[in-house]
Design a protein around this motif. Structure first.
Motif, PDB file in Angstrom:
ATOM      1  N   LEU A 100       1.324   7.905  -9.620  1.00 59.97           N
ATOM      2  CA  LEU A 100       0.968   6.642  -8.808  1.00 59.97           C
ATOM      3  C   LEU A 100      -0.429   6.833  -7.653  1.00 59.97           C
ATOM      4  CD1 LEU A 100       3.326   4.051 -10.128  1.00 59.97           C
ATOM      5  CD2 LEU A 100       1.207   4.565 -11.413  1.00 59.97           C
ATOM      6  N   ALA A 101       0.226   7.331  -6.097  1.00 58.98           N
ATOM      7  CA  ALA A 101      -0.562   7.527  -5.704  1.00 58.98           C
ATOM      8  C   ALA A 101      -1.408   8.621  -5.766  1.00 58.98           C
ATOM      9  CB  ALA A 101       0.802   8.631  -4.961  1.00 58.98           C
ATOM     10  N   ALA A 102      -1.233   9.573  -6.891  1.00 58.84           N
ATOM     11  CA  ALA A 102      -2.932  10.517  -6.568  1.00 58.84           C
ATOM     12  C   ALA A 102      -3.622   9.698  -7.308  1.00 58.84           C
ATOM     13  CB  ALA A 102      -2.435  11.111  -7.922  1.00 58.84           C
ATOM     14  N   LEU A 103      -3.572   7.898  -8.002  1.00 61.50           N
ATOM     15  CA  LEU A 103      -3.672   7.107  -8.269  1.00 61.50           C
ATOM     16  C   LEU A 103      -4.656   6.016  -7.632  1.00 61.50           C
ATOM     17  CD1 LEU A 103      -2.535   7.188 -12.316  1.00 61.50           C
ATOM     18  CD2 LEU A 103      -4.476   7.472 -11.552  1.00 61.50           C
ATOM     19  N   ASN A 104      -4.457   6.260  -6.356  1.00 60.82           N
ATOM     20  CA  ASN A 104      -4.579   5.361  -5.492  1.00 60.82           C
ATOM     21  C   ASN A 104      -3.758   3.923  -5.715  1.00 60.82           C
ATOM     22  OD1 ASN A 104      -6.446   7.374  -4.555  1.00 60.82           O
ATOM     23  ND2 ASN A 104      -7.772   6.365  -5.847  1.00 60.82           N
ATOM     24  N   ILE A 105      -2.329   3.921  -6.187  1.00 59.53           N
ATOM     25  CA  ILE A 105      -1.342   3.021  -6.295  1.00 59.53           C
ATOM     26  C   ILE A 105      -0.352   3.214  -5.490  1.00 59.53           C
ATOM     27  CG2 ILE A 105      -0.438   1.482  -7.877  1.00 59.53           C
ATOM     28  CD1 ILE A 105      -2.122   2.711 -10.372  1.00 59.53           C
ATOM     29  N   ARG A 106      -0.243   2.745  -4.341  1.00 60.35           N
ATOM     30  CA  ARG A 106       0.652   3.469  -3.418  1.00 60.35           C
ATOM     31  C   ARG A 106       1.573   2.026  -2.909  1.00 60.35           C
ATOM     32  NH1 ARG A 106      -0.914   8.272  -0.617  1.00 60.35           N
ATOM     33  NH2 ARG A 106      -2.335   9.410  -1.516  1.00 60.35           N
ATOM     34  N   ASN A 107       2.729   1.973  -2.219  1.00 59.96           N
ATOM     35  CA  ASN A 107       3.405   1.274  -1.692  1.00 59.96           C
ATOM     36  C   ASN A 107       3.851   0.019  -2.492  1.00 59.96           C
ATOM     37  OD1 ASN A 107       2.268   2.499   1.321  1.00 59.96           O
ATOM     38  ND2 ASN A 107       0.422   1.534   1.023  1.00 59.96           N
ATOM     39  N   LEU A 108       4.606   1.093  -3.189  1.00 57.73           N
ATOM     40  CA  LEU A 108       5.073  -0.017  -4.241  1.00 57.73           C
ATOM     41  C   LEU A 108       7.151  -0.002  -4.245  1.00 57.73           C
ATOM     42  CD1 LEU A 108       3.377   1.375  -7.786  1.00 57.73           C
ATOM     43  CD2 LEU A 108       3.008  -0.783  -5.795  1.00 57.73           C
ATOM     44  N   SER A 109       7.447  -1.150  -4.828  1.00 58.40           N
ATOM     45  CA  SER A 109       8.889  -1.135  -4.931  1.00 58.40           C
ATOM     46  C   SER A 109       9.362  -0.039  -6.132  1.00 58.40           C
ATOM     47  CB  SER A 109       9.650  -2.666  -5.083  1.00 58.40           C
ATOM     48  OG  SER A 109       8.986  -2.885  -6.154  1.00 58.40           O
ATOM     49  N   ASP A 110      10.497   0.651  -5.754  1.00 60.48           N
ATOM     50  CA  ASP A 110      10.678   0.956  -7.096  1.00 60.48           C
ATOM     51  C   ASP A 110      10.439   0.550  -8.596  1.00 60.48           C
ATOM     52  OD1 ASP A 110      11.896   2.878  -5.129  1.00 60.48           O
ATOM     53  OD2 ASP A 110      13.632   2.589  -5.864  1.00 60.48           O
ATOM     54  N   LYS A 111      10.517  -0.637  -8.989  1.00 60.12           N
ATOM     55  CA  LYS A 111      10.544  -2.112  -9.818  1.00 60.12           C
ATOM     56  C   LYS A 111       8.946  -1.719 -10.614  1.00 60.12           C
ATOM     57  CE  LYS A 111      11.590  -6.138 -12.836  1.00 60.12           C
ATOM     58  NZ  LYS A 111      10.571  -6.021 -13.141  1.00 60.12           N
ATOM     59  N   GLN A 112       8.288  -1.774  -9.214  1.00 61.76           N
ATOM     60  CA  GLN A 112       6.753  -1.855  -9.433  1.00 61.76           C
ATOM     61  C   GLN A 112       6.558  -0.597  -9.330  1.00 61.76           C
ATOM     62  OE1 GLN A 112       6.131  -3.580  -4.945  1.00 61.76           O
ATOM     63  NE2 GLN A 112       5.569  -5.826  -6.222  1.00 61.76           N
TER      64      GLN A 112
END
Length: 286
Positions: A100-112
């Motif tokens: 997800l970080a490679a998709l620029n989706i970062r800093n998420l909780s485990d559930k997110q």
């Protein structure tokens, strides 16, 4: 009257006489610590119920230690098996966050992260070097491409994550290599044109903190890959690379190296070239 033999239960000293001495000449143990040694076939009441091991002997120590080792090994194996499902779940969760970080989706909780992965990853495919689909994977899949590692990559099984981000098709490609001190790896997200980098994430086993470790810790360094081209115009060969800032000649395909971490940066560059080359047929199939 025949001379009797008495053995000190503390130090093993053998005393001969009509009765046990008041004190052991060797260890000074009182006479109560002596027992009479009977000839074969005779029974010594003082020995009734005596342990068949001399607890002060080497044999007892060795057997006792062996039993303890077996028990501890059994307990460790049991604990490992009991904790393994939780450990595997944590490893899988971390991998999802990296993709997800490679998709620029970062800093998420485990559930997110779990929910986002299930929503955005439409398939965890496996392809071969010819671009042929070996396994189609599944929405939010964890059983096909997701399970592959560097050993599978070397064997010709290539993981490919098909994604939908805000309605747009993206592809995430895992990459594996060697840094200065150990393994490095990452994920490159590519736009639907199969040549423009959408995002990148890198990680490592043991690179130097503040230097080579910046490939993971420095988000700004990773973000410079956004918009870079994998190929030079008119060429089917992989051009995406990492170079010293002074050596960058083509900013459309070349990224700045990590300052003070030349060998790690070289490792990232080699990793991109080697791994993306395996996907060249897929990437050139527009």
């Amino acid at each position: 009257m025949a001379t009797k033999k008495f053995k000190c239960k503390v130090c093993g000293y053998i005393y001969e006489g009509d009765k046990a001495p008041d004190k052991c000449p060797m260890c000074q143990a009182p006479s109560s610590e002596f027992e009479e040694i009977k000839e074969s076939g005779e029974t010594n009441a003082s020995q009734t119920g005596k342990k068949w091991f001399n607890t002060n002997g080497n044999t007892y120590t060795i057997v006792y230690s062996a039993i303890i080792v077996v028990i501890v090994a059994f307990l460790m194996a049991f604990v490992f098996q009991a904790l393994k499902p939780a450990q595997d779940a944590n490893v899988a969760l971390d991998k999802k966050k990296q993709i997800l970080a490679a998709l620029n989706i970062r800093n998420l909780s485990d559930k997110q992260a779990t929910d986002e992965y299930s929503k955005d990853i439409t398939a965890d495919e496996i392809i071969d070097a010819t671009g042929k689909t070996v396994s189609a994977g599944a929405q939010g899949g964890e059983k096909d491409g997701f399970k592959l590692n560097s050993a599978d990559y070397k064997a010709g099984k290539l993981a490919l994550f098909l994604c939908k981000v805000k309605g747009e098709t993206k592809y995430v490609i895992p990459v594996y290599g060697m840094g200065l001190w150990g393994s490095i790896w990452g994920y490159i997200a590519v736009n639907s044109d199969k040549e423009t980098v959408f995002g990148a994430y890198f990680n490592h086993d043991s690179e130097t903190a503040g230097l080579g470790a910046e490939i993971k810790d420095n988000t700004a360094w990773q973000e410079q890959f956004k918009g870079k081209k994998i190929f030079k115009q008119g060429s089917p060969d992989i051009a995406l690379s990492v170079l010293k800032k002074s050596d960058v000649k083509d900013p459309t395909t070349q990224c700045d190296a990590v300052t003070g971490a030349t060998l790690t940066s070289n490792g990232v560059s080699a990793m991109l070239k080697d791994c993306l080359s395996k996907y060249k047929t897929f990437l050139n199939d527009k």
